[in-house]
Motif scaffolding. Structure first.
Motif, short mmCIF file in Angstrom:
data_model
loop_
_atom_site.label_atom_id
_atom_site.label_comp_id
_atom_site.label_asym_id
_atom_site.label_seq_id
_atom_site.Cartn_x
_atom_site.Cartn_y
_atom_site.Cartn_z
N LEU A 74 -35.36 21.98 -14.92
CA LEU A 74 -34.61 23.18 -14.56
C LEU A 74 -33.12 22.88 -14.38
CD1 LEU A 74 -37.22 24.73 -12.14
CD2 LEU A 74 -36.46 25.69 -14.34
N SER A 75 -32.80 21.70 -13.89
CA SER A 75 -31.39 21.35 -13.73
C SER A 75 -30.69 21.28 -15.09
CB SER A 75 -31.23 20.03 -12.98
OG SER A 75 -31.55 18.92 -13.78
N LYS A 76 -31.42 20.86 -16.10
CA LYS A 76 -30.85 20.81 -17.46
C LYS A 76 -30.79 22.21 -18.07
CE LYS A 76 -31.98 16.05 -18.48
NZ LYS A 76 -32.85 15.12 -19.17
N VAL A 82 -26.49 26.54 -12.16
CA VAL A 82 -27.17 26.02 -10.96
C VAL A 82 -27.16 24.50 -10.99
CG1 VAL A 82 -29.32 26.00 -9.63
CG2 VAL A 82 -28.73 28.03 -10.98
N VAL A 83 -26.86 23.91 -9.86
CA VAL A 83 -26.93 22.45 -9.75
C VAL A 83 -27.99 22.10 -8.70
CG1 VAL A 83 -25.07 22.26 -8.05
CG2 VAL A 83 -25.63 20.30 -9.46
N VAL A 84 -28.83 21.13 -9.05
CA VAL A 84 -29.79 20.58 -8.09
C VAL A 84 -29.07 19.43 -7.39
CG1 VAL A 84 -31.96 19.33 -7.77
CG2 VAL A 84 -31.81 21.14 -9.49
N TYR A 107 -29.82 14.66 -11.97
CA TYR A 107 -29.05 15.47 -11.02
C TYR A 107 -28.57 14.60 -9.85
CZ TYR A 107 -33.85 15.95 -9.14
OH TYR A 107 -35.13 15.72 -8.68
N PRO A 108 -27.55 15.06 -9.12
CA PRO A 108 -27.00 14.25 -8.02
C PRO A 108 -28.03 13.97 -6.93
CG PRO A 108 -25.58 16.14 -8.51
CD PRO A 108 -26.84 16.32 -9.29
N VAL A 109 -28.09 12.72 -6.50
CA VAL A 109 -28.96 12.30 -5.40
C VAL A 109 -28.07 11.71 -4.31
CG1 VAL A 109 -30.84 10.79 -4.68
CG2 VAL A 109 -30.89 11.83 -6.96
N LEU A 110 -28.23 12.24 -3.11
CA LEU A 110 -27.46 11.78 -1.96
C LEU A 110 -28.40 11.21 -0.92
CD1 LEU A 110 -25.13 14.91 -1.56
CD2 LEU A 110 -24.78 12.90 -3.01
N ARG A 111 -27.86 10.38 -0.03
CA ARG A 111 -28.66 9.82 1.07
C ARG A 111 -28.08 10.30 2.39
NH1 ARG A 111 -31.60 4.37 -0.69
NH2 ARG A 111 -33.06 5.23 0.79
N ASP A 112 -28.97 10.65 3.30
CA ASP A 112 -28.59 11.14 4.63
C ASP A 112 -29.01 10.12 5.67
OD1 ASP A 112 -27.69 12.89 6.62
OD2 ASP A 112 -29.62 13.91 6.74
#
Length: 161
Positions: A74-76, A82-84, A107-112
Motif C-alpha cells: 500500500l505504501s508503494k 500517503v506515507v507509512v 517505508y520509513p522505520v523509526l525507533r522510540d
C-alpha cells in the motif's frame, strides 16, 4: 542547598512538561520523539502535505508482522498521497535489520527508545495505527491488526484527504 532544590524541581517540571503533548482527534498530531535507523531525529514535518499512516509495531507482535507486507504494498501504491511511518517500540538491543529485509520494507522505520512518542500517542499495545491528515491533524486511532481489505479501504480514505 535551597537553590539546588529549586533547580532540580525546575528541571523535573521542564522535562515532565515536554511529555504533556497528548493525542486528540481533530487536533495537531503530537511531535515524534523518535529516531531513524541511522540514529537521526525524525519528525512529522518531513511528510507535511501527505496523509500519514503512523504504525506502532514490535518485532515480537504477530499481528504487526502480518500487516507488514500489506503496508509495504500500500505504501508503494499510494506513495504520492500517503506515507507509512513505522514506529518500532522494541528496545535498542532488538535488531530489526533481518526482519525488515525479509519483508522488503522500504517505508520509513523509526525507533522510540525513550517511549516518549508511545506516551504522547497513548499506545498501550501493538499494532496501533494513527491516521494523520496532510495538515498534520489526527483523524483516528486504531488499536489492533487490520486485515488487508481494511487496510486498502483505510488507505483509499487517507488518499482522499
Amino acid at each position: 542547598m535551597r537553590w539546588l532544590k529549586v533547580v532540580i524541581f525546575s528541571l523535573v517540571a521542564l522535562i515532565g512538561g515536554c511529555k504533556e503533548e497528548k493525542l486528540a482527534t481533530g487536533e495537531p498530531a503530537p511531535a515524534l520523539a523518535a529516531f531513524d535507523l541511522q540514529g537521526n531525529e525524525s519528525g512529522l514535518e518531513r511528510w507535511k502535505g501527505k496523509s500519514i499512516y503512523l504504525n506502532f509495531w514490535s518485532a515480537s507482535c504477530s499481528g504487526c508482522l502480518a500487516e507488514m507486507d500489506a503496508l509495504e504494498a500500500l505504501s508503494k501504491k499510494w506513495r504520492d498521497k500517503v506515507v507509512v511511518v513505522a514506529i518500532n517500540t522494541d528496545p535498542q538491543a532488538v535488531s530489526l535489520d533481518n526482519l525488515l529485509a525479509k519483508h522488503q520494507v522500504s517505508y520509513p522505520v523509526l525507533r522510540d527508545q525513550l517511549q516518549i512518542t508511545q506516551e504522547r500517542y497513548r499506545i498501550i499495545g501493538t499494532p496501533t495505527s494513527v491516521l494523520i491528515d496532510p495538515q498534520g491533524r489526527v483523524l483516528e486511532l486504531h488499536q489492533g491488526m487490520r486485515k488487508p481489505v481494511e487496510l486498502e479501504a483505510t488507505f483509499a480514505r487517507l488518499a482522499a484527504q
